[in-house]
Design a protein around this motif. Structure first.
Motif, PDB file in Angstrom:
ATOM      1  N   UNK A 376      16.828 -16.035  26.147  1.00 16.47           N
ATOM      2  CA  UNK A 376      15.396 -15.960  26.417  1.00 16.47           C
ATOM      3  C   UNK A 376      15.157 -16.529  27.809  1.00 16.47           C
ATOM      4  N   UNK A 377      14.601 -15.717  28.697  1.00 16.98           N
ATOM      5  CA  UNK A 377      14.321 -16.165  30.065  1.00 16.98           C
ATOM      6  C   UNK A 377      12.867 -15.907  30.434  1.00 16.98           C
ATOM      7  N   UNK A 378      12.381 -16.750  31.305  1.00 15.84           N
ATOM      8  CA  UNK A 378      11.030 -16.631  31.822  1.00 15.84           C
ATOM      9  C   UNK A 378      10.923 -15.441  32.784  1.00 15.84           C
ATOM     10  N   UNK A 379       9.714 -14.904  32.944  1.00 17.86           N
ATOM     11  CA  UNK A 379       9.456 -13.772  33.847  1.00 17.86           C
ATOM     12  C   UNK A 379       9.989 -14.056  35.249  1.00 17.86           C
ATOM     13  N   UNK A 380       9.624 -15.223  35.748  1.00 23.92           N
ATOM     14  CA  UNK A 380       9.991 -15.580  37.120  1.00 23.92           C
ATOM     15  C   UNK A 380      11.501 -15.754  37.274  1.00 23.92           C
ATOM     16  N   UNK A 381      12.142 -16.314  36.258  1.00 26.66           N
ATOM     17  CA  UNK A 381      13.592 -16.496  36.288  1.00 26.66           C
ATOM     18  C   UNK A 381      14.274 -15.145  36.469  1.00 26.66           C
ATOM     19  N   UNK A 382      13.838 -14.158  35.669  1.00 27.14           N
ATOM     20  CA  UNK A 382      14.478 -12.843  35.707  1.00 27.14           C
ATOM     21  C   UNK A 382      14.241 -12.142  37.034  1.00 27.14           C
ATOM     22  N   UNK A 383      13.068 -12.352  37.622  1.00 22.79           N
ATOM     23  CA  UNK A 383      12.809 -11.772  38.944  1.00 22.79           C
ATOM     24  C   UNK A 383      13.721 -12.416  39.984  1.00 22.79           C
ATOM     25  N   UNK A 384      13.901 -13.733  39.876  1.00 24.68           N
ATOM     26  CA  UNK A 384      14.749 -14.431  40.848  1.00 24.68           C
ATOM     27  C   UNK A 384      16.177 -13.906  40.785  1.00 24.68           C
ATOM     28  N   UNK A 385      16.623 -13.563  39.572  1.00 23.70           N
ATOM     29  CA  UNK A 385      17.982 -13.052  39.396  1.00 23.70           C
ATOM     30  C   UNK A 385      18.225 -11.811  40.255  1.00 23.70           C
ATOM     31  N   UNK A 386      17.231 -10.931  40.318  1.00 23.56           N
ATOM     32  CA  UNK A 386      17.385  -9.703  41.098  1.00 23.56           C
ATOM     33  C   UNK A 386      17.685 -10.059  42.556  1.00 23.56           C
TER      34      UNK A 386
END
Lengths: 600, 233
Positions: A376-386
């Protein structure tokens, strides 16, 4: 008739009891509420007991067993709404409707209800009306809205302004909500090209290489808890399970937070790309975006984005031409419960149950959604991954501070000229942000929302980072005209009282007891003992199960720590004990009735 | 059998199978950890927090946390004992408990823990919450005044299909236990008895069965809670 509809809805979800949330949401959107008479048929259809269905329904704020009006107004009651004039607006609504909040007009036309923060703190007072968002409501607008309702107009015909900026105006959203992106940084800036990272880079990498890059970046969860993302993925990858799941936590419920709403509006492709990368890294085939009910107005738009991604090979069979990687994403809506932002509660809710946090261990990475390993990841975390995959972990680690790498998106609201979202590298001080937002005569700042800390000017030189002031992003500014205890602390405490799941004994009781203490002190009945009690009783919250429970006393405890003088000023210095009851006042009515003057 | 591991409780060395819950592992080693929402053979809930212990500076519930090799568990510290006592005190002020008039007196775990923790008067104000007494069911008397919301009945009382007869309704301060109407109608005598038995307090009683054993001769009248641990093993 209705029976048929119900059977169709049950069939749509394969009579799967784990999809109870969707079933209930569909029924409610068809009928406007969930009639009591349907509970047993629903239960029979998915092999549950009626009481099972009821326990889920009754947990969520937006599910209702009674009609809430042809037009249902959910007016936000968070602190910023009050600061921006909510009280006057609410009064007009009540006057024009002839009913109180919590009631429906006699003719069943309009229902007035309170609701916790709806993610619009930069454009309050705001309300959800039949799922549509109304922002910056003035008393004048409130009168107009009710007049329009009495004339039977459609909700979308009641907007009195042009649509918001950016995608807010797109045909599938058409909302008056504004983005107010005051500052973008390396993650959210314009340079993003949808799908490039996934198709060109990730497709050439092994899952292990993806995880290593994320580990190298030192990215930590942006929801507030700050768990290292790469490590979480690695745990999940290693866990054994027939299937694995990626969840994006978009249940942004912390009062004063609205960054995810803006990201979901402007950069949904980036978020979905991040989820897909996560899916590839851990070996999942299904991603679920858990989206808060308040953001239902984005549903059509987001589903359209997903469709486009499927067409572009960024989702679906052999995603990104990676053989055997058949990744897809669905949206799971909540129904109004702050605690569902806790990852295990979010999973419970997605399984159609009450959003009660689970006991840990086992952690979701071992046993999550439907007992399968889940990230489970936060919206911002997943965007940062990109961005991390795009530019490399080393690049990301060069941003921010040594221990808090990268950027953080803040939702700034309250007493300032430029409310909105700000993407900043970690390491900014509170003063920097106040200056950026054009805040003056600042008395206090709530960092990290009600579950965070209320700090005063002595702490404004402190730094936003995991080792000093950690934050999920909510940043609410209060100027010198605000009454910290009566308005701010009381509002936050009431919020936590309502949002407890009710499982743990301290969480179910202590916030209410603290509220009574605070009331006693505000009424001038407080003594030194009340302050000691607050500290000791608040200390009990640390034995609760989840993050909500651990932090629900923070408004009182951090204000006591950083604004102790406000409490000290109000207590009686020479009195050791005060029951809190004014005896003369308590017996006044009965004394008058029997015509006696009491002697004390 | 899982592998045997070594851990400590208040510095006393203990051994047990890996993966066992701390309460159970402790009991095997002759150490009593107070519990309230926990019930033998039923999935633990960790909702009352009475069994809170400290491991690595973190508070954990002993009923839901498995023991692990080398774990150093703090149990009887001043801080933890006071937290446990406070939880029981809250429960006395949240519900409306009149021990002398209660059928469960002497068999009640809440009362027994209050004696064990030597509670004279709760530090918290009584809340005087208005709760219902539901006598509408033919077999069960449900007194919500005494309910401590431990969810034992939810977890333990299930019909032959595995459906819970009792559920939780609402949230926050409004939570209460609800008996499913349909399943309630077909409740067997056996399940009704079980519901009464698993209820740690006198909230669920079987009708027409009161005071079979006189007060003074009941479980905790004879041996205080936690003292029969060794024989119980």
């Amino acid at each position: 008739m209705i029976e048929n509809k119900i059977q169709k809805i049950l069939d749509k979800f394969n009579r799967d009891k784990t999809r109870l949330m969707d079933i209930l949401l569909h029924i409610q959107s068809e009928i406007g509420y969930i009639p009591q008479t349907l509970i047993q048929p629903i239960a029979d259809g998915i092999d549950l007991s009626a009481a099972d269905v009821l326990q889920t329904i009754s947990f969520y704020h937006f599910f209702t067993l009674k009609p809430r009006g042809k037009y249902t107004i959910y007016l936000n009651n968070s602190i910023v709404a009050y600061m921006m004039g909510r009280e006057k607006v609410a009064k007009v609504f009540e006057e024009e409707c002839g009913c109180k909040f919590g009631e429906v007009t006699e003719d069943g036309l309009i229902g007035l209800f309170d609701t916790a923060c709806i993610g619009m703190s930069d454009q309050e007072p705001a309300a959800l009306i039949n799922g549509k968002v109304f922002t910056n409501i003035t008393t004048f607008r409130a009168r107009e809205i009710i007049r329009d309702m009495k004339q039977g107009r459609k909700v979308e015909e009641m907007f009195a302004t042009t649509f918001g900026d950016g995608k807010n105006a797109s045909p599938l959203i058409r909302t008056i909500v504004r983005n107010r992106m005051k500052r973008t940084g390396p993650v959210l800036n314009m340079s993003y090209k949808a799908g490039n990272t996934l198709l060109k880079q990730v497709a050439q990498m092994t899952p292990k290489e993806v995880i290593n890059e994320v580990k190298l970046s030192h990215l930590r969860g942006r929801g507030g808890a700050g768990f290292p993302t790469g490590l979480k993925w690695e745990f999940c990858r290693r866990a054994s399970g027939e299937k694995k799941f990626v969840f994006c936590n978009a249940d942004e419920g912390e009062p004063g937070t609205f960054k995810d709403r803006v990201i979901l509006t402007e950069k949904p492709e980036m978020l979905f790309e991040g989820m897909t990368i996560a899916g590839y890294a851990i070996g999942a085939k299904e991603g679920i975006l858990y989206l808060r009910y308040e953001y239902m107005y984005l549903k059509k738009y987001l589903e359209d984005v997903l469709d486009r991604l499927r067409k572009n090979n960024q989702l679906g069979p052999n995603t990104a031409n990676i053989k055997g990687f058949d990744f897809d994403i669905r949206i799971q809506f909540g129904a109004g419960a702050y605690v569902c932002g806790e990852e295990s509660a979010l999973i419970e809710s997605s399984e159609g149950k009450r959003g009660e946090p689970r006991n840990r261990p086992p952690f979701p990475v071992e046993k999550g959604y439907l007992d399968y390993p889940t990230v489970v990841n936060n919206v911002e975390t997943l965007c940062s991954v990109v961005r991390i995959i795009q530019n490399g972990g080393d690049w990301y680690r060069s941003l921010g501070t040594e221990e808090s790498t990268g950027t953080k998106v803040l939702s700034v609201s309250g007493d300032c000229r430029y409310a909105g979202i700000y993407e900043l590298e970690w390491g900014f001080t509170v003063s920097d942000i106040l200056e950026m937002a054009g805040a003056e005569n600042t008395l206090a700042v709530q960092v990290g929302g009600p579950s965070g800390a209320l700090i005063g000017p002595d702490d404004f030189n402190r730094t936003l980072c995991y080792s000093d002031l950690a934050t999920g992003g909510s940043f609410i500014i209060f100027n010198e005209s605000r009454d910290i205890l009566r308005d701010v602390v009381m509002n936050f405490t009431e919020f936590f009282i309502d949002e407890s799941c009710g499982s743990c004994v301290p969480c179910r009781n202590i916030p209410t007891l603290l509220k009574h203490k605070l009331e006693k002190i505000l009424q001038g009945h407080g003594t030194e003992k009340d302050i000691t009690d607050i500290k000791e009783w608040g200390n009990m919250m640390q034995i609760n199960r989840c993050g909500l429970g651990h932090t629900a006393a923070n408004p009182v405890l951090t204000s006591l720590k950083n604004f102790r003088h406000l409490y000290e000023d109000k207590i009686q210095k020479t009195v050791e004990f005060d029951s809190g009851i004014d005896l003369a006042e308590a017996v006044a009515e009965s004394c008058e009735f029997v015509d006696r003057i009491p002697k004390f | 059998m899982n592998k045997q591991i070594i851990f400590t409780i208040d510095q006393k060395e203990c051994t047990s199978e890996a993966g066992k819950y701390i309460v159970d592992a402790a009991r095997e080693n002759g150490i009593y950890i107070p519990t309230l929402c926990n019930y033998k053979g039923v999935k633990p809930a960790g909702s009352c927090r009475v069994c809170t212990v400290k491991v690595n500076k973190r508070h954990l519930t002993a009923c839901t946390t498995p023991v692990a090799e080398g774990m150093e568990i703090e149990l009887n510290t001043t801080e933890l004992n006071d937290l446990r006592k406070a939880v029981v005190e809250i429960l006395f002020t949240e519900g409306n408990h009149f021990c002398p008039a209660c059928e469960k007196s002497g068999n009640c775990e809440l009362q027994a823990l209050a004696y064990r923790f030597q509670i004279m008067a709760p530090r918290f104000p009584y809340q005087f919450n208005k709760r219902d007494v539901d006598a509408s069911h033919p077999k069960i008397l449900h007194d919500h005044n005494r309910c401590i919301l431990c969810k034992r009945c939810i977890r333990a009382v299930k019909n032959e299909e595995g459906k819970s007869v009792f559920t939780f309704e609402n949230r926050a301060k409004k939570v209460h236990i609800k008996l499913d109407e349909k399943l309630g109608d077909s409740l067997t005598d056996e399940l009704a008895e079980k519901a009464m038995e698993v209820c740690p307090v006198g909230s669920i009683l079987v009708k027409e069965k009161g005071f079979e054993i006189p007060i003074g001769e009941r479980t905790y009248d004879k041996v205080p809670i936690g003292e029969m641990l060794i024989t119980d093993k």
